[in-house]
Enzyme design. Structure first.
Site, short mmCIF file in Angstrom:
data_model
loop_
_atom_site.label_atom_id
_atom_site.label_comp_id
_atom_site.label_asym_id
_atom_site.label_seq_id
_atom_site.Cartn_x
_atom_site.Cartn_y
_atom_site.Cartn_z
N CYS A 79 133.57 -0.57 -12.95
CA CYS A 79 133.63 -1.29 -11.68
C CYS A 79 133.77 -2.79 -11.91
O CYS A 79 134.80 -3.25 -12.41
CB CYS A 79 132.45 -0.92 -10.80
SG CYS A 79 132.67 -1.41 -9.07
N HIS A 183 133.33 4.49 -10.24
CA HIS A 183 132.03 4.76 -10.87
C HIS A 183 132.00 6.19 -11.41
O HIS A 183 131.79 7.14 -10.65
CB HIS A 183 130.90 4.59 -9.86
CG HIS A 183 130.63 3.18 -9.47
ND1 HIS A 183 129.82 2.36 -10.21
CD2 HIS A 183 131.07 2.43 -8.43
CE1 HIS A 183 129.76 1.17 -9.64
NE2 HIS A 183 130.52 1.19 -8.56
N GLU A 185 129.62 7.57 -12.96
CA GLU A 185 128.28 8.13 -12.72
C GLU A 185 128.09 8.63 -11.30
O GLU A 185 127.12 9.34 -11.02
CB GLU A 185 127.20 7.10 -13.07
CG GLU A 185 127.12 5.90 -12.17
CD GLU A 185 128.14 4.82 -12.46
OE1 GLU A 185 128.09 3.77 -11.79
OE2 GLU A 185 128.99 5.02 -13.37
#
Length: 201
Positions: A79, A183, A185
């Site tokens: 990011c 992202h 995650e």
């Protein structure tokens, strides 16, 4: 050892937990020496470009990360961590980045009906194969939250794009240095597979 750089901005624990979920230990660090000792380095981030660069420079972690990249260690930006790799950002002014990938960071153009920030799931269109994408499959969906995007000087640095509504770089890659505008995650199994791929490099 995988290290995640802590410069006071970003969901570091979420990134750490994602590595743990795929069987790899990752340490959150804020010391240049620990970055230099690492085998793999992650530069995450959420927030303002200028604030991030100020803190990286204050702590000397900008130099340690640059050394890791130039030493050929696998390095991953996430990011804001992607945007910091570039020469210049035009977020709330004009600011100098790490200049590891020549180019600039600009805001999405205002258009009728287009919401900024770009937030939510979007599809990746892969331009060329890289280790991060091994075994991911065609047209994976990943999760974005951003108002700015990179414009590399060299189109060859772009490994994958997404559309909003025009194509923008979603993954950039230059040798051992890779970065995602999204992202991983927050991208469920696709993102976990990417972190597993990175850890195996």
């Amino acid at each position: 050892m995988i290290v995640i750089i802590d410069y006071g901005m970003g969901n570091l624990r979420s990134v750490q937990k994602a590595f743990e979920a795929v069987g790899h230990e990752a340490s959150i660090v804020a010391e240049p020496e620990r970055i230099r000792d690492a085998s793999h380095v992650v530069l995450p981030g959420v927030g303002a470009f200028a604030d991030a660069m100020t803190e990286l420079r204050r702590t000397g972690m900008d130099q340690a990360f640059t050394e890791a990249v130039r030493a050929g260690k696998p390095c991953l930006g996430v990011c804001l961590g992607l945007q910091l790799l570039f020469t210049t950002s035009f977020e709330d002014g004009e600011f100098t980045g790490l200049d590891l990938i020549p180019g600039r960071v600009v805001r999405f153009e205002a258009r009728p009906g287009l919401k900024v920030p770009h937030m939510g799931w979007n599809t990746l269109s892969v331009r060329r194969p890289i280790p991060l994408l091994e075994g991911i499959g065609a047209d994976p969906s990943v999760y974005f939250v951003h108002s700015y995007h990179a414009v590399p000087d060299d189109p060859a640095d772009v490994a994958a794009v997404s559309d909003y509504p025009d194509p923008f770089p979603a993954i950039v890659n230059r040798e051992n240095l890779t970065a995602c505008q999204f992202h991983p995650e927050k991208s469920q199994q696709v993102g976990l597979a990417m972190y597993a791929n990175f850890a195996r490099q």
